[in-house]
Design a protein around this motif. Structure first.
Motif, PDB file in Angstrom:
ATOM      1  N   HIS A 160       4.270  42.097  61.192  1.00 19.89           N
ATOM      2  CA  HIS A 160       5.495  41.362  61.516  1.00 19.89           C
ATOM      3  C   HIS A 160       6.156  40.875  60.226  1.00 19.89           C
ATOM      4  N   PRO A 161       7.485  40.986  60.109  1.00 18.58           N
ATOM      5  CA  PRO A 161       8.157  40.623  58.855  1.00 18.58           C
ATOM      6  C   PRO A 161       8.170  39.124  58.543  1.00 18.58           C
ATOM      7  N   ASP A 162       8.017  38.254  59.558  1.00 17.28           N
ATOM      8  CA  ASP A 162       8.108  36.817  59.294  1.00 17.28           C
ATOM      9  C   ASP A 162       7.387  36.040  60.394  1.00 17.28           C
ATOM     10  N   LEU A 163       6.084  36.232  60.516  1.00 15.81           N
ATOM     11  CA  LEU A 163       5.330  35.613  61.607  1.00 15.81           C
ATOM     12  C   LEU A 163       5.010  34.159  61.261  1.00 15.81           C
ATOM     13  N   ARG A 164       5.780  33.266  61.838  1.00 13.06           N
ATOM     14  CA  ARG A 164       5.559  31.825  61.676  1.00 13.06           C
ATOM     15  C   ARG A 164       6.055  31.138  62.938  1.00 13.06           C
ATOM     16  N   ARG A 165       5.712  29.890  63.078  1.00 15.87           N
ATOM     17  CA  ARG A 165       6.114  29.140  64.274  1.00 15.87           C
ATOM     18  C   ARG A 165       7.635  29.111  64.394  1.00 15.87           C
ATOM     19  N   ILE A 166       8.107  29.126  65.639  1.00 13.07           N
ATOM     20  CA  ILE A 166       9.546  29.174  65.866  1.00 13.07           C
ATOM     21  C   ILE A 166      10.041  27.952  66.639  1.00 13.07           C
ATOM     22  N   LEU A 167       9.208  27.370  67.509  1.00 11.84           N
ATOM     23  CA  LEU A 167       9.634  26.227  68.315  1.00 11.84           C
ATOM     24  C   LEU A 167       8.802  24.973  68.063  1.00 11.84           C
ATOM     25  N   ASN A 168       7.536  25.127  67.724  1.00 10.34           N
ATOM     26  CA  ASN A 168       6.675  23.978  67.455  1.00 10.34           C
ATOM     27  C   ASN A 168       6.684  23.659  65.962  1.00 10.34           C
TER      28      ASN A 168
ATOM     29  N   ASP B 169     -10.664  36.599  72.671  1.00  7.71           N
ATOM     30  CA  ASP B 169     -10.100  35.398  72.064  1.00  7.71           C
ATOM     31  C   ASP B 169     -10.274  35.351  70.551  1.00  7.71           C
ATOM     32  N   GLY B 170     -11.367  35.802  70.014  1.00  6.04           N
ATOM     33  CA  GLY B 170     -11.591  35.737  68.578  1.00  6.04           C
ATOM     34  C   GLY B 170     -10.873  36.813  67.782  1.00  6.04           C
ATOM     35  N   ASP B 171     -10.284  37.783  68.454  1.00  3.24           N
ATOM     36  CA  ASP B 171      -9.648  38.922  67.779  1.00  3.24           C
ATOM     37  C   ASP B 171      -8.306  39.214  68.440  1.00  3.24           C
ATOM     38  N   VAL B 172      -7.324  38.389  68.135  1.00  2.46           N
ATOM     39  CA  VAL B 172      -6.023  38.485  68.804  1.00  2.46           C
ATOM     40  C   VAL B 172      -4.983  39.154  67.902  1.00  2.46           C
ATOM     41  N   HIS B 173      -5.375  40.213  67.226  1.00  2.00           N
ATOM     42  CA  HIS B 173      -4.455  40.984  66.389  1.00  2.00           C
ATOM     43  C   HIS B 173      -3.930  42.177  67.173  1.00  2.00           C
ATOM     44  N   ILE B 174      -2.619  42.436  67.053  1.00  2.00           N
ATOM     45  CA  ILE B 174      -1.988  43.584  67.699  1.00  2.00           C
ATOM     46  C   ILE B 174      -0.834  44.031  66.798  1.00  2.00           C
ATOM     47  N   PRO B 175      -0.547  45.324  66.727  1.00  2.00           N
ATOM     48  CA  PRO B 175       0.563  45.768  65.878  1.00  2.00           C
ATOM     49  C   PRO B 175       1.905  45.239  66.368  1.00  2.00           C
ATOM     50  N   THR B 176       2.802  45.006  65.436  1.00  2.00           N
ATOM     51  CA  THR B 176       4.125  44.488  65.776  1.00  2.00           C
ATOM     52  C   THR B 176       4.994  45.561  66.420  1.00  2.00           C
ATOM     53  N   ALA B 177       5.821  45.134  67.354  1.00  2.00           N
ATOM     54  CA  ALA B 177       6.778  46.038  67.995  1.00  2.00           C
ATOM     55  C   ALA B 177       8.129  46.007  67.289  1.00  2.00           C
ATOM     56  N   THR B 178       8.226  45.272  66.171  1.00  3.49           N
ATOM     57  CA  THR B 178       9.490  45.232  65.433  1.00  3.49           C
ATOM     58  C   THR B 178       9.786  46.578  64.783  1.00  3.49           C
TER      59      THR B 178
ATOM     60  N   GLU C 117      13.972  45.886  66.709  1.00  9.49           N
ATOM     61  CA  GLU C 117      14.135  44.754  65.803  1.00  9.49           C
ATOM     62  C   GLU C 117      14.177  43.435  66.575  1.00  9.49           C
ATOM     63  N   GLY C 118      14.652  43.492  67.800  1.00  8.79           N
ATOM     64  CA  GLY C 118      14.743  42.295  68.633  1.00  8.79           C
ATOM     65  C   GLY C 118      13.391  41.726  69.030  1.00  8.79           C
ATOM     66  N   ALA C 119      12.308  42.452  68.787  1.00  6.79           N
ATOM     67  CA  ALA C 119      10.970  41.952  69.090  1.00  6.79           C
ATOM     68  C   ALA C 119      10.579  40.809  68.159  1.00  6.79           C
ATOM     69  N   ASN C 120      11.310  40.642  67.072  1.00  9.07           N
ATOM     70  CA  ASN C 120      10.977  39.648  66.058  1.00  9.07           C
ATOM     71  C   ASN C 120      10.793  38.250  66.656  1.00  9.07           C
ATOM     72  N   TRP C 121      11.795  37.737  67.315  1.00 14.99           N
ATOM     73  CA  TRP C 121      11.715  36.374  67.844  1.00 14.99           C
ATOM     74  C   TRP C 121      10.752  36.275  69.017  1.00 14.99           C
ATOM     75  N   MET C 122      10.673  37.308  69.827  1.00 11.13           N
ATOM     76  CA  MET C 122       9.743  37.290  70.958  1.00 11.13           C
ATOM     77  C   MET C 122       8.306  37.205  70.459  1.00 11.13           C
ATOM     78  N   GLU C 123       7.993  37.951  69.402  1.00  7.42           N
ATOM     79  CA  GLU C 123       6.650  37.917  68.848  1.00  7.42           C
ATOM     80  C   GLU C 123       6.367  36.575  68.172  1.00  7.42           C
TER      81      GLU C 123
END
Length: 167
Positions: free
Chosen positions: A129-137, A96-105, A109-115
């Motif tokens: 990730h090229p633009d990691l920010r909230r998408i729905l909240n 839980d304290g270390d939730v970093h993982i490499p991007t699949a983008t 490229e379609g991994a962008n929104w899923m991530e």
């Protein structure tokens, strides 16, 4: 279109990754494997680019929260080979304290929104990730709503008391 048997798929993965990828099971015939964050991009790239496998369609990236486990957050990738009609599920579990993982983008490229969605609901940080920010909240939200950190019901609701139901 000849579907690749799970045994053959697992054998090809084991030849390339040896003990870095382990079999979890085959629920409903869907091969499910687990690996670490260090191997995930290499595994995804191998599955996409291998001439015999060709898992070119990234169906989904999501996560799950198991608060009772040591590694609480699981990132799950679903891949589909359109040429062989074969599917595979890949899981990576993180503390839980270390939730970093490499991007699949870098692979799709379609991994962008899923991530972005996985980050928004579970707090998983996809490094690179090229633009990691909230998408729905809302942007200033501090919680991750799909984690099992809050009670399902408000304990202060008076209409949920047992004596209202004859108990």
């Amino acid at each position: 279109m000849v579907q690749i048997p799970n045994e053959e798929l697992l054998k090809r993965i084991a030849e390339k990754f040896d003990q870095q990828v382990t079999l979890v099971g085959e629920p409903y015939g869907l091969l499910t494997v687990e690996t670490g964050r260090e191997q995930i991009i290499d595994l995804l790239t191998f599955l996409k680019t291998d001439d015999a496998l060709r898992f070119i369609f990234l169906t989904d990236i999501t996560a799950i929260h198991y608060p009772e486990q040591e590694k609480q957050i699981g990132i799950i990738y679903h891949l589909h080979s359109l040429t062989t009609n074969t599917r595979i599920r890949i899981k990576v579990f993180l503390a839980d304290g270390d939730v970093h993982i490499p991007t699949a983008t870098t692979v799709w490229e379609g991994a962008n929104w899923m991530e972005r969605e996985t980050y928004d609901f579970f707090g998983v940080i996809f490094d690179g990730h090229p633009d990691l920010r909230r998408i729905l909240n809302v942007d200033d939200m501090t919680a991750f709503p799909m984690r099992k950190e809050f009670p399902l019901e408000d304990p202060n609701r008076v209409d949920k008391k047992d004596y209202f139901f004859g108990r």
